[in-house]
Design a protein around this motif. Structure first.
Motif, PDB file in Angstrom:
ATOM      1  N   MET A 124      98.330  18.492   2.101  1.00  0.00           N
ATOM      2  CA  MET A 124      99.432  17.571   1.413  1.00  0.00           C
ATOM      3  C   MET A 124      98.808  16.267   1.174  1.00  0.00           C
ATOM      4  O   MET A 124      98.084  15.728   2.234  1.00  0.00           O
ATOM      5  CB  MET A 124     100.599  17.441   1.638  1.00  0.00           C
ATOM      6  N   LYS A 125      98.504  15.614   0.093  1.00  0.00           N
ATOM      7  CA  LYS A 125      97.971  14.211   0.037  1.00  0.00           C
ATOM      8  C   LYS A 125      98.548  13.104   0.742  1.00  0.00           C
ATOM      9  O   LYS A 125     100.081  13.396   1.035  1.00  0.00           O
ATOM     10  CB  LYS A 125      97.875  13.891  -1.456  1.00  0.00           C
ATOM     11  N   ARG A 126      97.901  12.262   1.155  1.00  0.00           N
ATOM     12  CA  ARG A 126      98.258  11.221   2.232  1.00  0.00           C
ATOM     13  C   ARG A 126      99.648  10.342   1.617  1.00  0.00           C
ATOM     14  O   ARG A 126     100.503  10.105   2.131  1.00  0.00           O
ATOM     15  CB  ARG A 126      97.431  10.240   2.759  1.00  0.00           C
ATOM     16  N   TRP A 127      99.592   9.923   0.504  1.00  0.00           N
ATOM     17  CA  TRP A 127     100.421   9.342  -0.363  1.00  0.00           C
ATOM     18  C   TRP A 127     101.817   9.899  -0.841  1.00  0.00           C
ATOM     19  O   TRP A 127     102.702   9.297  -0.781  1.00  0.00           O
ATOM     20  CB  TRP A 127      99.615   8.660  -1.610  1.00  0.00           C
ATOM     21  N   ILE A 128     101.686  11.169  -0.751  1.00  0.00           N
ATOM     22  CA  ILE A 128     102.642  12.135  -1.200  1.00  0.00           C
ATOM     23  C   ILE A 128     103.538  12.092   0.199  1.00  0.00           C
ATOM     24  O   ILE A 128     104.958  11.982  -0.064  1.00  0.00           O
ATOM     25  CB  ILE A 128     102.268  13.435  -1.603  1.00  0.00           C
ATOM     26  N   THR A 129     102.931  12.101   1.098  1.00  0.00           N
ATOM     27  CA  THR A 129     103.738  12.236   2.570  1.00  0.00           C
ATOM     28  C   THR A 129     104.316  11.231   2.700  1.00  0.00           C
ATOM     29  O   THR A 129     105.517  10.764   3.318  1.00  0.00           O
ATOM     30  CB  THR A 129     102.778  12.767   3.641  1.00  0.00           C
ATOM     31  N   LEU A 130     103.639   9.786   2.454  1.00  0.00           N
ATOM     32  CA  LEU A 130     104.129   8.730   2.928  1.00  0.00           C
ATOM     33  C   LEU A 130     105.227   8.285   1.817  1.00  0.00           C
ATOM     34  O   LEU A 130     106.437   7.921   2.149  1.00  0.00           O
ATOM     35  CB  LEU A 130     103.018   7.530   2.508  1.00  0.00           C
ATOM     36  N   ALA A 131     105.152   8.630   0.387  1.00  0.00           N
ATOM     37  CA  ALA A 131     106.217   8.316  -0.516  1.00  0.00           C
ATOM     38  C   ALA A 131     107.398   9.414  -0.139  1.00  0.00           C
ATOM     39  O   ALA A 131     108.792   8.555  -0.114  1.00  0.00           O
ATOM     40  CB  ALA A 131     105.947   8.671  -2.037  1.00  0.00           C
ATOM     41  N   ALA A 132     107.242  10.498   0.282  1.00  0.00           N
ATOM     42  CA  ALA A 132     108.304  11.213   0.739  1.00  0.00           C
ATOM     43  C   ALA A 132     109.145  10.588   1.919  1.00  0.00           C
ATOM     44  O   ALA A 132     110.429  10.817   2.030  1.00  0.00           O
ATOM     45  CB  ALA A 132     108.061  12.628   1.207  1.00  0.00           C
ATOM     46  N   GLY A 133     108.253  10.165   2.703  1.00  0.00           N
ATOM     47  CA  GLY A 133     108.983   9.386   4.148  1.00  0.00           C
ATOM     48  C   GLY A 133     109.862   8.279   3.647  1.00  0.00           C
ATOM     49  O   GLY A 133     110.845   8.140   4.407  1.00  0.00           O
ATOM     50  N   VAL A 134     109.169   7.435   2.922  1.00  0.00           N
ATOM     51  CA  VAL A 134     109.981   6.145   2.246  1.00  0.00           C
ATOM     52  C   VAL A 134     111.381   6.546   1.899  1.00  0.00           C
ATOM     53  O   VAL A 134     112.257   6.051   2.049  1.00  0.00           O
ATOM     54  CB  VAL A 134     109.086   5.424   1.590  1.00  0.00           C
ATOM     55  N   VAL A 135     111.227   7.375   0.902  1.00  0.00           N
ATOM     56  CA  VAL A 135     112.482   7.824   0.310  1.00  0.00           C
ATOM     57  C   VAL A 135     113.551   8.475   1.243  1.00  0.00           C
ATOM     58  O   VAL A 135     114.435   8.176   1.258  1.00  0.00           O
ATOM     59  CB  VAL A 135     112.037   8.996  -1.013  1.00  0.00           C
ATOM     60  N   LEU A 136     112.962   9.296   2.100  1.00  0.00           N
ATOM     61  CA  LEU A 136     113.874   9.851   3.098  1.00  0.00           C
ATOM     62  C   LEU A 136     114.408   8.626   4.016  1.00  0.00           C
ATOM     63  O   LEU A 136     115.739   8.692   4.500  1.00  0.00           O
ATOM     64  CB  LEU A 136     113.273  10.776   4.018  1.00  0.00           C
ATOM     65  N   VAL A 137     113.692   7.883   4.381  1.00  0.00           N
ATOM     66  CA  VAL A 137     114.161   6.801   5.275  1.00  0.00           C
ATOM     67  C   VAL A 137     115.438   5.879   4.556  1.00  0.00           C
ATOM     68  O   VAL A 137     116.234   5.529   5.125  1.00  0.00           O
ATOM     69  CB  VAL A 137     112.950   5.892   5.669  1.00  0.00           C
ATOM     70  N   LEU A 138     114.938   5.327   3.337  1.00  0.00           N
ATOM     71  CA  LEU A 138     115.947   4.889   2.406  1.00  0.00           C
ATOM     72  C   LEU A 138     117.284   5.544   2.022  1.00  0.00           C
ATOM     73  O   LEU A 138     118.259   4.996   2.127  1.00  0.00           O
ATOM     74  CB  LEU A 138     115.344   4.248   1.002  1.00  0.00           C
ATOM     75  N   VAL A 139     117.021   6.719   1.810  1.00  0.00           N
ATOM     76  CA  VAL A 139     118.240   7.582   1.557  1.00  0.00           C
ATOM     77  C   VAL A 139     119.047   7.972   2.595  1.00  0.00           C
ATOM     78  O   VAL A 139     120.326   7.537   2.888  1.00  0.00           O
ATOM     79  CB  VAL A 139     117.856   8.808   0.811  1.00  0.00           C
ATOM     80  N   GLY A 140     118.298   8.046   3.718  1.00  0.00           N
ATOM     81  CA  GLY A 140     119.042   8.461   5.165  1.00  0.00           C
ATOM     82  C   GLY A 140     119.870   7.081   5.486  1.00  0.00           C
ATOM     83  O   GLY A 140     121.017   7.155   6.108  1.00  0.00           O
ATOM     84  N   ALA A 141     119.187   6.186   5.277  1.00  0.00           N
ATOM     85  CA  ALA A 141     119.779   4.561   5.818  1.00  0.00           C
ATOM     86  C   ALA A 141     121.140   4.525   4.786  1.00  0.00           C
ATOM     87  O   ALA A 141     122.164   4.064   5.459  1.00  0.00           O
ATOM     88  CB  ALA A 141     118.913   3.617   5.749  1.00  0.00           C
TER      89      ALA A 141
END
Length: 65
Positions: free
Chosen positions: A1-18
């Protein structure tokens, strides 16, 4: 998986999780999730997975060709 896809998914999960954690503990009101322990736990899990994805994308090195 591309690095930016992993980063974007992580940021979305952090925000939604919060948001889900804050709704679960009753800080954010006006939803069926307000004050529900289940949404606190789901949000906490999403937040932690997001943190792991962000950390993984930050520490991964570019492949040398």
């Amino acid at each position: 998986m591309k690095r930016w896809i992993t980063l974007a998914a992580g940021v979305v999960l952090v925000l939604v999780g919060a948001v889900w954690v804050l709704q679960g503990v009753g800080v954010i009101t006006g939803s069926f999730m307000t004050g529900q322990k289940l949404w606190f736990l789901i949000g906490l899990a999403a937040f932690l997975v997001g943190v792991v994805l962000v950390a993984a994308s930050a520490t991964r090195r570019k492949p040398t060709s």
